[in-house]
Design a protein around this motif. Sequence first.
Motif, PDB file in Angstrom:
ATOM      1  N   ARG A 132     -15.448 138.150  88.345  1.00 31.51           N
ATOM      2  CA  ARG A 132     -14.659 139.168  88.418  1.00 31.51           C
ATOM      3  C   ARG A 132     -13.146 138.815  87.923  1.00 31.51           C
ATOM      4  NH1 ARG A 132     -16.234 143.101  91.845  1.00 31.51           N
ATOM      5  NH2 ARG A 132     -18.165 142.845  93.200  1.00 31.51           N
ATOM      6  N   ARG A 133     -12.526 139.846  87.477  1.00 27.27           N
ATOM      7  CA  ARG A 133     -11.327 139.675  86.770  1.00 27.27           C
ATOM      8  C   ARG A 133     -10.099 139.588  87.799  1.00 27.27           C
ATOM      9  NH1 ARG A 133     -11.006 144.309  82.185  1.00 27.27           N
ATOM     10  NH2 ARG A 133     -11.319 145.357  84.277  1.00 27.27           N
ATOM     11  N   LEU A 134      -8.846 139.504  87.449  1.00 28.79           N
ATOM     12  CA  LEU A 134      -7.823 139.621  88.518  1.00 28.79           C
ATOM     13  C   LEU A 134      -7.676 140.802  89.273  1.00 28.79           C
ATOM     14  CD1 LEU A 134      -5.077 137.380  86.531  1.00 28.79           C
ATOM     15  CD2 LEU A 134      -6.651 136.689  88.439  1.00 28.79           C
ATOM     16  N   ASP A 135      -8.128 142.078  88.414  1.00 31.28           N
ATOM     17  CA  ASP A 135      -7.832 143.351  88.897  1.00 31.28           C
ATOM     18  C   ASP A 135      -8.927 143.672  89.678  1.00 31.28           C
ATOM     19  OD1 ASP A 135      -9.399 143.385  86.927  1.00 31.28           O
ATOM     20  OD2 ASP A 135      -8.748 145.187  86.066  1.00 31.28           O
ATOM     21  N   GLY A 136     -10.125 142.825  89.942  1.00 34.46           N
ATOM     22  CA  GLY A 136     -11.113 143.028  90.851  1.00 34.46           C
ATOM     23  C   GLY A 136     -12.416 143.583  90.201  1.00 34.46           C
ATOM     24  N   GLN A 137     -12.237 144.037  88.918  1.00 30.43           N
ATOM     25  CA  GLN A 137     -13.329 144.573  88.108  1.00 30.43           C
ATOM     26  C   GLN A 137     -14.352 143.416  87.811  1.00 30.43           C
ATOM     27  OE1 GLN A 137     -14.063 147.713  87.781  1.00 30.43           O
ATOM     28  NE2 GLN A 137     -11.900 148.005  88.797  1.00 30.43           N
ATOM     29  N   VAL A 138     -15.823 143.979  87.741  1.00 28.47           N
ATOM     30  CA  VAL A 138     -16.644 142.915  87.337  1.00 28.47           C
ATOM     31  C   VAL A 138     -16.834 142.642  85.913  1.00 28.47           C
ATOM     32  CG1 VAL A 138     -19.067 142.368  87.495  1.00 28.47           C
ATOM     33  CG2 VAL A 138     -18.043 143.760  89.219  1.00 28.47           C
ATOM     34  N   THR A 139     -16.621 141.354  85.372  1.00 25.05           N
ATOM     35  CA  THR A 139     -16.847 140.945  83.987  1.00 25.05           C
ATOM     36  C   THR A 139     -18.126 141.206  83.574  1.00 25.05           C
ATOM     37  OG1 THR A 139     -16.948 138.617  84.582  1.00 25.05           O
ATOM     38  CG2 THR A 139     -14.649 139.542  84.128  1.00 25.05           C
ATOM     39  N   ALA A 140     -18.269 141.110  82.131  1.00 26.83           N
ATOM     40  CA  ALA A 140     -19.538 141.265  81.642  1.00 26.83           C
ATOM     41  C   ALA A 140     -20.640 139.905  81.652  1.00 26.83           C
ATOM     42  CB  ALA A 140     -19.267 141.572  79.969  1.00 26.83           C
ATOM     43  N   PRO A 141     -21.653 139.902  82.363  1.00 30.58           N
ATOM     44  CA  PRO A 141     -22.520 138.794  82.492  1.00 30.58           C
ATOM     45  C   PRO A 141     -22.855 138.152  81.195  1.00 30.58           C
ATOM     46  CG  PRO A 141     -23.860 140.748  82.645  1.00 30.58           C
ATOM     47  CD  PRO A 141     -22.270 141.268  82.417  1.00 30.58           C
TER      48      PRO A 141
ATOM     49  N   THR B 109     -17.041 151.057  81.747  1.00 30.10           N
ATOM     50  CA  THR B 109     -16.128 150.948  82.859  1.00 30.10           C
ATOM     51  C   THR B 109     -14.817 150.493  82.219  1.00 30.10           C
ATOM     52  OG1 THR B 109     -16.911 148.852  83.686  1.00 30.10           O
ATOM     53  CG2 THR B 109     -17.429 150.690  84.808  1.00 30.10           C
ATOM     54  N   ILE B 110     -14.683 149.385  81.234  1.00 30.63           N
ATOM     55  CA  ILE B 110     -13.602 148.927  80.389  1.00 30.63           C
ATOM     56  C   ILE B 110     -13.064 149.972  79.734  1.00 30.63           C
ATOM     57  CG2 ILE B 110     -12.991 147.039  79.054  1.00 30.63           C
ATOM     58  CD1 ILE B 110     -15.108 145.450  79.900  1.00 30.63           C
ATOM     59  N   ASN B 111     -13.742 150.563  78.910  1.00 30.60           N
ATOM     60  CA  ASN B 111     -13.389 151.814  78.182  1.00 30.60           C
ATOM     61  C   ASN B 111     -12.741 152.769  78.799  1.00 30.60           C
ATOM     62  OD1 ASN B 111     -14.099 150.270  75.961  1.00 30.60           O
ATOM     63  ND2 ASN B 111     -16.146 151.460  75.886  1.00 30.60           N
ATOM     64  N   LEU B 112     -13.018 153.121  80.099  1.00 31.96           N
ATOM     65  CA  LEU B 112     -12.595 154.013  80.702  1.00 31.96           C
ATOM     66  C   LEU B 112     -11.240 153.801  81.265  1.00 31.96           C
ATOM     67  CD1 LEU B 112     -15.666 155.437  82.932  1.00 31.96           C
ATOM     68  CD2 LEU B 112     -14.243 156.947  81.306  1.00 31.96           C
ATOM     69  N   GLU B 113     -11.103 152.570  81.808  1.00 27.08           N
ATOM     70  CA  GLU B 113      -9.636 151.883  81.950  1.00 27.08           C
ATOM     71  C   GLU B 113      -8.789 151.847  80.822  1.00 27.08           C
ATOM     72  OE1 GLU B 113     -10.701 148.023  83.605  1.00 27.08           O
ATOM     73  OE2 GLU B 113     -11.584 148.889  85.729  1.00 27.08           O
ATOM     74  N   LYS B 114      -9.176 151.603  79.608  1.00 29.53           N
ATOM     75  CA  LYS B 114      -8.293 151.482  78.502  1.00 29.53           C
ATOM     76  C   LYS B 114      -7.707 152.855  78.185  1.00 29.53           C
ATOM     77  CE  LYS B 114     -10.212 147.352  76.217  1.00 29.53           C
ATOM     78  NZ  LYS B 114     -10.782 147.004  74.988  1.00 29.53           N
TER      79      LYS B 114
END
Length: 413
Positions: free
Chosen positions: A231-240, A313-318
Amino acid sequence: MARKSRSRAPRTPASNQASLKPSFCLECRPFSHIDKFHCEDGNKIIMPPSALDVLMSMKNIKYPMTFKIINPFLEKYSHCGVLEFSGDEGYVFLPNWMMNNLLLQQGQLVNLEYTELSKGQSLKIQPHKTEFVKNLSDPKEVMEKIFKDFTCVTTGDTIMVNHENQSYYIDIVETRPDKAVSLFETDCELEFETPLDYKEPEKITPKVEQLKAATNLEKDVIFKPFTGVSRRLDGQVTAPPVAAAVDDNKLVADSRKRKHARNAGCGLDDISSAAKTKKAKTEETEDVKGKTKENTEEKIKPKVEQVEEVKDTINLEKNAVFKPFTGVSRRLDGQVSAPPPVAAPAVDDKKLVADSRRHARIVGCGLDGISSAAKEKAKTEETEDVKGKTKKNTEEKTFQPFTGKKYTLSSCC
């Protein structure tokens, strides 16, 4: 007249009378019958006063007196000393452990014979429990104190001793110089044998088969260092991570070895190497590559789907626009302050003319056929209209910072 001769019974000489040992037949009872529980330690008994009278009439009595006590029904015997001659007539009182040792029951008749024992030289004993040896700092010294309550001991007896409010049973394995010896004022050697409940520690001898099985298991186990979710610092799951690529060359080599081993029994070794290897190897490599490709696609497919989900999910956040100041600004007096002036967009006259021409062509007014004077006039009108609108907008939206009254120091005072 002839005299009749009378037969007389032969008299026993005085020496034979002295050699006879006094014996008694009494009814046995435990010390608990007369509430003398403190007499349970040792092997001394209480006899009636009549027994003392018989013994005092004898000569050459040695002290302390020792007696051989016999169970007449089982012919089991032991030896004991006497504590006192104060019991009831017809009864003898024994420790409870001695009755158990001779297999006697309360109220049973026993035979007591006066005897003399030689002094003991050595004893060999065997405790029933290892606790007796472990709990004692110096077992020999403790046994010397315990044996002071015993007048004598007999080979084959099981005696009971009390130490620190605990009872221990001990077997008399061997006595020297006789089977029964006296312990009064003797310096006797004491020897211990291993306790009855002692068990030798098992020797650990691992079998070869168990070791082989353990090594095979270790080889089969594959180490997977990171099996969790990152997981990243913001709690989101990173790409495996993407699955590692399969080594095709290694699989081909393994398949070659296996096929060669199978074909060894079919007579393929007799075929020439040129005809044997080219076709077989190409077919084998194609099969292996096809299988490895299918396996890798099956393995990677679910992980790729996970990667795509994470990317979405990453694109939505961006795409989420950051709005730093969405509240209302206020002055020091609490009133809502005017918004900052918005700069008027610069008007491009050329662009406006081009847009008007394009609009005229679409409508069909034929601006291209009009004279140049009319064109210039139209231009100026359009530009004046646009400039007038922009000027009006700017005047409405101009910021007026100081709108209150103005005071001097003299007027305030």
